[in-house]
Design a protein around this motif. Structure first.
Motif, PDB file in Angstrom:
ATOM      1  N   ARG A   1      35.795  35.258  42.770  1.00 29.26           N
ATOM      2  CA  ARG A   1      37.096  35.902  42.962  1.00 29.26           C
ATOM      3  C   ARG A   1      38.142  34.922  43.489  1.00 29.26           C
ATOM      4  N   GLN A   2      37.699  33.762  43.936  1.00 31.52           N
ATOM      5  CA  GLN A   2      38.633  32.746  44.415  1.00 31.52           C
ATOM      6  C   GLN A   2      38.975  31.788  43.281  1.00 31.52           C
ATOM      7  N   ARG A   3      40.271  31.596  43.054  1.00 30.48           N
ATOM      8  CA  ARG A   3      40.698  30.725  41.967  1.00 30.48           C
ATOM      9  C   ARG A   3      41.618  29.610  42.456  1.00 30.48           C
ATOM     10  N   LEU A   4      41.456  28.443  41.852  1.00 32.21           N
ATOM     11  CA  LEU A   4      42.370  27.320  42.033  1.00 32.21           C
ATOM     12  C   LEU A   4      43.206  27.266  40.770  1.00 32.21           C
ATOM     13  N   ILE A   5      44.518  27.453  40.921  1.00 30.85           N
ATOM     14  CA  ILE A   5      45.414  27.483  39.772  1.00 30.85           C
ATOM     15  C   ILE A   5      46.348  26.285  39.845  1.00 30.85           C
ATOM     16  N   LEU A   6      46.265  25.422  38.846  1.00 31.14           N
ATOM     17  CA  LEU A   6      47.120  24.243  38.775  1.00 31.14           C
ATOM     18  C   LEU A   6      48.150  24.467  37.683  1.00 31.14           C
ATOM     19  N   SER A   7      49.385  24.602  38.092  1.00 32.46           N
ATOM     20  CA  SER A   7      50.480  24.812  37.140  1.00 32.46           C
ATOM     21  C   SER A   7      50.978  23.452  36.656  1.00 32.46           C
ATOM     22  N   VAL A   8      51.102  23.300  35.327  1.00 32.82           N
ATOM     23  CA  VAL A   8      51.451  22.001  34.758  1.00 32.82           C
ATOM     24  C   VAL A   8      52.678  22.096  33.862  1.00 32.82           C
ATOM     25  N   ASP A   9      53.270  20.953  33.611  1.00 31.64           N
ATOM     26  CA  ASP A   9      54.413  20.864  32.711  1.00 31.64           C
ATOM     27  C   ASP A   9      53.971  21.232  31.296  1.00 31.64           C
ATOM     28  N   ALA A  10      54.734  22.098  30.644  1.00 32.17           N
ATOM     29  CA  ALA A  10      54.342  22.572  29.312  1.00 32.17           C
ATOM     30  C   ALA A  10      54.389  21.466  28.266  1.00 32.17           C
ATOM     31  N   THR A  11      55.163  20.411  28.518  1.00 33.58           N
ATOM     32  CA  THR A  11      55.319  19.343  27.532  1.00 33.58           C
ATOM     33  C   THR A  11      54.276  18.246  27.682  1.00 33.58           C
TER      34      THR A  11
ATOM     35  N   TRP B   1      50.246  23.920  43.017  1.00 34.77           N
ATOM     36  CA  TRP B   1      48.897  24.425  43.282  1.00 34.77           C
ATOM     37  C   TRP B   1      48.996  25.870  43.728  1.00 34.77           C
ATOM     38  N   ARG B   2      47.924  26.594  43.497  1.00 35.50           N
ATOM     39  CA  ARG B   2      47.786  27.915  44.112  1.00 35.50           C
ATOM     40  C   ARG B   2      46.310  28.202  44.327  1.00 35.50           C
ATOM     41  N   LEU B   3      45.954  28.609  45.529  1.00 40.20           N
ATOM     42  CA  LEU B   3      44.623  29.120  45.831  1.00 40.20           C
ATOM     43  C   LEU B   3      44.778  30.611  46.095  1.00 40.20           C
ATOM     44  N   THR B   4      43.994  31.433  45.418  1.00 42.90           N
ATOM     45  CA  THR B   4      44.162  32.869  45.615  1.00 42.90           C
ATOM     46  C   THR B   4      42.868  33.620  45.380  1.00 42.90           C
ATOM     47  N   SER B   5      42.717  34.717  46.119  1.00 41.96           N
ATOM     48  CA  SER B   5      41.629  35.654  45.875  1.00 41.96           C
ATOM     49  C   SER B   5      42.179  36.969  45.334  1.00 41.96           C
ATOM     50  N   LEU B   6      43.501  37.013  45.110  1.00 43.09           N
ATOM     51  CA  LEU B   6      44.148  38.208  44.590  1.00 43.09           C
ATOM     52  C   LEU B   6      43.944  38.323  43.078  1.00 43.09           C
ATOM     53  N   PRO B   7      44.063  39.524  42.531  1.00 44.06           N
ATOM     54  CA  PRO B   7      43.999  39.679  41.074  1.00 44.06           C
ATOM     55  C   PRO B   7      45.128  38.877  40.418  1.00 44.06           C
ATOM     56  N   LEU B   8      44.867  38.373  39.224  1.00 45.69           N
ATOM     57  CA  LEU B   8      45.877  37.581  38.522  1.00 45.69           C
ATOM     58  C   LEU B   8      46.654  38.398  37.499  1.00 45.69           C
ATOM     59  N   THR B   9      46.071  39.494  37.048  1.00 42.93           N
ATOM     60  CA  THR B   9      46.705  40.319  36.024  1.00 42.93           C
ATOM     61  C   THR B   9      46.575  41.794  36.384  1.00 42.93           C
ATOM     62  N   GLU B  10      47.339  42.617  35.690  1.00 45.71           N
ATOM     63  CA  GLU B  10      47.262  44.060  35.898  1.00 45.71           C
ATOM     64  C   GLU B  10      45.875  44.585  35.542  1.00 45.71           C
ATOM     65  N   GLU B  11      45.285  44.005  34.501  1.00 47.37           N
ATOM     66  CA  GLU B  11      43.945  44.425  34.091  1.00 47.37           C
ATOM     67  C   GLU B  11      42.924  44.151  35.189  1.00 47.37           C
ATOM     68  N   GLU B  12      43.022  42.973  35.820  1.00 41.97           N
ATOM     69  CA  GLU B  12      42.116  42.649  36.919  1.00 41.97           C
ATOM     70  C   GLU B  12      42.312  43.606  38.095  1.00 41.97           C
ATOM     71  N   ALA B  13      43.570  43.914  38.393  1.00 43.52           N
ATOM     72  CA  ALA B  13      43.857  44.812  39.514  1.00 43.52           C
ATOM     73  C   ALA B  13      43.305  46.208  39.249  1.00 43.52           C
ATOM     74  N   ASP B  14      43.459  46.698  38.019  1.00 44.13           N
ATOM     75  CA  ASP B  14      42.972  48.039  37.678  1.00 44.13           C
ATOM     76  C   ASP B  14      41.449  48.113  37.718  1.00 44.13           C
ATOM     77  N   ALA B  15      40.789  46.983  37.466  1.00 42.56           N
ATOM     78  CA  ALA B  15      39.327  46.965  37.407  1.00 42.56           C
ATOM     79  C   ALA B  15      38.666  46.823  38.773  1.00 42.56           C
ATOM     80  N   LEU B  16      39.453  46.627  39.832  1.00 43.05           N
ATOM     81  CA  LEU B  16      38.888  46.435  41.161  1.00 43.05           C
ATOM     82  C   LEU B  16      38.177  47.689  41.657  1.00 43.05           C
ATOM     83  N   THR B  17      37.035  47.495  42.274  1.00 45.47           N
ATOM     84  CA  THR B  17      36.340  48.601  42.923  1.00 45.47           C
ATOM     85  C   THR B  17      36.845  48.738  44.357  1.00 45.47           C
ATOM     86  N   ASP B  18      36.534  49.862  44.993  1.00 44.42           N
ATOM     87  CA  ASP B  18      36.936  50.062  46.392  1.00 44.42           C
ATOM     88  C   ASP B  18      36.323  48.984  47.285  1.00 44.42           C
TER      89      ASP B  18
END
Length: 218
Positions: free
Chosen positions: A140-150, A157-174
């Motif tokens: 559930r922990q992700r390292l997200i490296l945002s890069v130049d599109a070109t 950088w981003r470190l997060t344990s939060l859902p990344l998409t609406e689908e992930e958020a909807d699929a969360l259990t209690d």
């Protein structure tokens, strides 16, 4: 004969040198990759503030229905704390001076990223091109490296344990949501809260009707 023996020795020595270099070029995740300034996801708010220092300001907002408090620090650092549990759930780094493991920093090439953290397909997330790595110790922990599109150079950088998409958020259990939400606290909060019934119609005195007449029931 000695000549060939010497060639074999050189060959094996070269092999022992090349293999570690090849492994390094392929890259792999390490525990420190999921920390910033010594702070990891799940650490306490108090510990985080000691490491990051005095924030410029803080604000609260909802992220996928999760109540979060975000602290903004000088030089491009932002840390999100679960307002319920007081634990770190989101760390964003836009600093051009921050240097991660193996010298990875703002502007690092796509090759440098892959050589350090491993091969990963680019993905499109929240309007940015990113590499998304999962923590082998906690998926559930992700390292997200945002890069130049070109040119693929590192931008943030981003470190997060939060859902990344609406689908992930909807699929969360209690149980999964309990990482950020204190359900007992919510229950106590609701228990001590008066229910607003102002929008409900007020009861009228009941009446009985028959043969065109009506009479109040006392």
């Amino acid at each position: 004969m000695r000549f060939y023996h010497g060639l074999w020795v050189v060959f094996f020595l070269g092999l022992f040198l090349v293999l570690p270099m090849a492994a390094e070029a392929q890259g792999a995740l390490m525990p420190e990759d999921f920390t910033v300034k010594g702070i990891a996801l799940g650490d306490s708010e108090k510990k985080m503030l000691v490491a990051f220092g005095k924030p410029d300001f803080d604000k609260e907002r909802m992220v996928w229905d999760i109540h979060m408090r975000y602290y903004t620090f000088p030089d491009g650092y932002e840390v999100g704390i679960s307002a319920d549990t007081g634990k770190v759930a989101d760390i964003l780094v836009k600093s051009k001076d921050y240097t991660a493991r193996a010298g990875v920093r703002y502007g690092a090439t796509a090759y440098k990223i892959r050589a350090t953290f491993g091969e990963k397909e680019r993905t499109f997330l929240n309007g940015s091109v990113c590499y998304v790595y999962e923590n082998p110790q906690d998926q559930r922990q992700r390292l997200i490296l945002s890069v130049d599109a070109t040119n693929g150079s590192l931008r943030s950088w981003r470190l997060t344990s939060l859902p990344l998409t609406e689908e992930e958020a909807d699929a969360l259990t209690d149980e999964e949501r309990s990482e950020w939400e204190n359900t007992d606290l919510h229950a106590l909060s609701m228990e001590g809260r008066d229910i607003d019934m102002s929008a409900l119609a007020k009861d009228k005195t009941p009446t009985l009707r028959w043969e065109g007449r009506e009479r109040e029931v006392s």
